[in-house]
Design a protein around this motif. Structure first.
Motif, short mmCIF file in Angstrom:
data_model
loop_
_atom_site.label_atom_id
_atom_site.label_comp_id
_atom_site.label_asym_id
_atom_site.label_seq_id
_atom_site.Cartn_x
_atom_site.Cartn_y
_atom_site.Cartn_z
N VAL A 154 -14.75 11.85 6.94
CA VAL A 154 -14.28 11.14 5.75
C VAL A 154 -12.86 10.70 6.04
N VAL A 155 -12.59 9.44 5.77
CA VAL A 155 -11.31 8.85 6.13
C VAL A 155 -10.70 8.18 4.90
N GLU A 156 -9.51 8.63 4.55
CA GLU A 156 -8.80 8.07 3.40
C GLU A 156 -7.95 6.88 3.83
N LEU A 160 -2.22 1.90 -7.45
CA LEU A 160 -2.77 1.93 -6.10
C LEU A 160 -4.24 2.31 -6.21
N ARG A 161 -5.02 1.87 -5.25
CA ARG A 161 -6.41 2.32 -5.17
C ARG A 161 -6.64 2.97 -3.82
N LEU A 162 -7.00 4.23 -3.86
CA LEU A 162 -7.32 4.96 -2.65
C LEU A 162 -8.81 4.83 -2.35
N SER A 163 -9.12 4.79 -1.08
CA SER A 163 -10.51 4.73 -0.63
C SER A 163 -10.79 5.90 0.29
N CYS A 164 -12.01 6.37 0.24
CA CYS A 164 -12.48 7.42 1.15
C CYS A 164 -13.81 6.95 1.70
N THR A 165 -13.78 6.54 2.95
CA THR A 165 -14.99 6.03 3.58
C THR A 165 -15.63 7.13 4.41
N ALA A 166 -16.92 7.32 4.19
CA ALA A 166 -17.61 8.43 4.84
C ALA A 166 -18.56 7.93 5.92
N SER A 167 -18.72 8.75 6.93
CA SER A 167 -19.73 8.52 7.96
C SER A 167 -20.42 9.84 8.24
N GLY A 168 -21.69 9.77 8.52
CA GLY A 168 -22.43 10.99 8.79
C GLY A 168 -22.90 11.70 7.54
N VAL A 214 -23.40 1.91 -1.76
CA VAL A 214 -23.76 0.95 -0.72
C VAL A 214 -22.70 0.93 0.38
N GLU A 215 -21.43 0.92 -0.05
CA GLU A 215 -20.33 0.94 0.90
C GLU A 215 -20.05 2.35 1.42
N ASN A 216 -20.74 3.34 0.83
CA ASN A 216 -20.53 4.74 1.22
C ASN A 216 -19.06 5.15 1.11
N THR A 217 -18.46 4.77 -0.02
CA THR A 217 -17.03 4.96 -0.21
C THR A 217 -16.74 5.53 -1.59
N LEU A 218 -15.80 6.44 -1.62
CA LEU A 218 -15.27 7.00 -2.87
C LEU A 218 -13.92 6.36 -3.13
N TYR A 219 -13.62 6.10 -4.39
CA TYR A 219 -12.36 5.47 -4.75
C TYR A 219 -11.59 6.32 -5.75
N ASP A 227 -25.06 11.38 -2.28
CA ASP A 227 -25.82 12.63 -2.27
C ASP A 227 -24.97 13.86 -2.49
N LEU A 228 -23.67 13.68 -2.55
CA LEU A 228 -22.77 14.83 -2.62
C LEU A 228 -21.77 14.68 -3.76
N ASN A 229 -21.35 15.81 -4.29
CA ASN A 229 -20.18 15.80 -5.16
C ASN A 229 -18.97 15.46 -4.30
N MET A 230 -18.15 14.57 -4.82
CA MET A 230 -16.99 14.12 -4.06
C MET A 230 -15.75 14.21 -4.95
N GLY A 231 -14.60 14.34 -4.31
CA GLY A 231 -13.39 14.41 -5.11
C GLY A 231 -12.13 14.15 -4.33
N TRP A 232 -11.03 14.23 -5.04
CA TRP A 232 -9.69 14.06 -4.48
C TRP A 232 -8.83 15.24 -4.89
N PHE A 233 -8.00 15.67 -3.97
CA PHE A 233 -6.96 16.62 -4.32
C PHE A 233 -5.68 16.15 -3.65
#
Length: 125
Positions: free
Chosen positions: A4-6, A18-26, A75-80, A31-37
Motif C-alpha cells: 500500500v502506497v500513500e 488536501l486529498r491523500l491517496s492510498c493505492t494498493a497492490s496485491g 476500480v482504481e483499488n485506491t483509498l482516499y 475486500d478489506l476494512n481500510m483506514g488512515w492513522f
C-alpha cells in the motif's frame, strides 16, 4: 506481494485542503476494512478514519469529524482521505492501513495487516 502506497501529502496553509491517496497492490481495497492513522513528532499515533469493506460503517476521530472524508474507489483499488479546513494541528505523517478492525465508534489501527510508508502533511498557520 502486498503493498500500500500513500501519496498526496504536502505543505498547505491553514484552511486549505488536501486529498491523500492510498493505492494498493496485491490486495483489493473493496475486500478489506481500510483506514488512515497519523503521527506527529512527539505525539502518540492517532486513528484518523476507517471504512468497513461493506461501506456501511465509517469511523472518524473527533478531531477530524466534519472536516475529513474517507472514500474508496474499488476500480482504481485506491483509498482516499479528503482533508478540508486543515489546521496546524493536523500536521503529521499520515499512514494507510489495510485489514483493520473498523467500527463506528472505534478503529484498531494497531492491528492493521498492512501499513504503508506514509505521506507527510504540513499545515502552516
Amino acid at each position: 506481494q502486498v503493498q500500500v502506497v500513500e501519496s498526496g501529502g504536502g505543505l498547505v496553509q491553514a484552511g486549505g485542503s488536501l486529498r491523500l491517496s492510498c493505492t494498493a497492490s496485491g490486495l483489493s481495497v473493496g475486500d478489506l476494512n481500510m483506514g488512515w492513522f497519523r503521527q506527529a513528532p512527539g505525539k502518540e499515533r492517532e486513528g484518523v478514519s476507517c471504512s468497513h469493506w461493506s461501506g456501511g460503517v465509517t469511523y472518524y476521530a473527533d478531531s477530524v469529524k466534519g472536516r475529513f472524508i474517507i472514500s474508496r474507489d474499488n476500480v482504481e483499488n485506491t483509498l482516499y482521505l479528503q482533508m478540508n479546513s486543515l489546521k496546524p494541528e493536523d500536521t503529521a505523517m499520515y499512514y494507510c492501513a489495510a485489514g483493520v478492525p473498523c467500527y463506528s465508534n472505534d478503529y484498531y489501527y494497531t492491528q492493521a495487516k498492512y501499513v504503508g510508508q506514509g505521506t507527510q502533511v504540513t499545515v502552516s498557520s
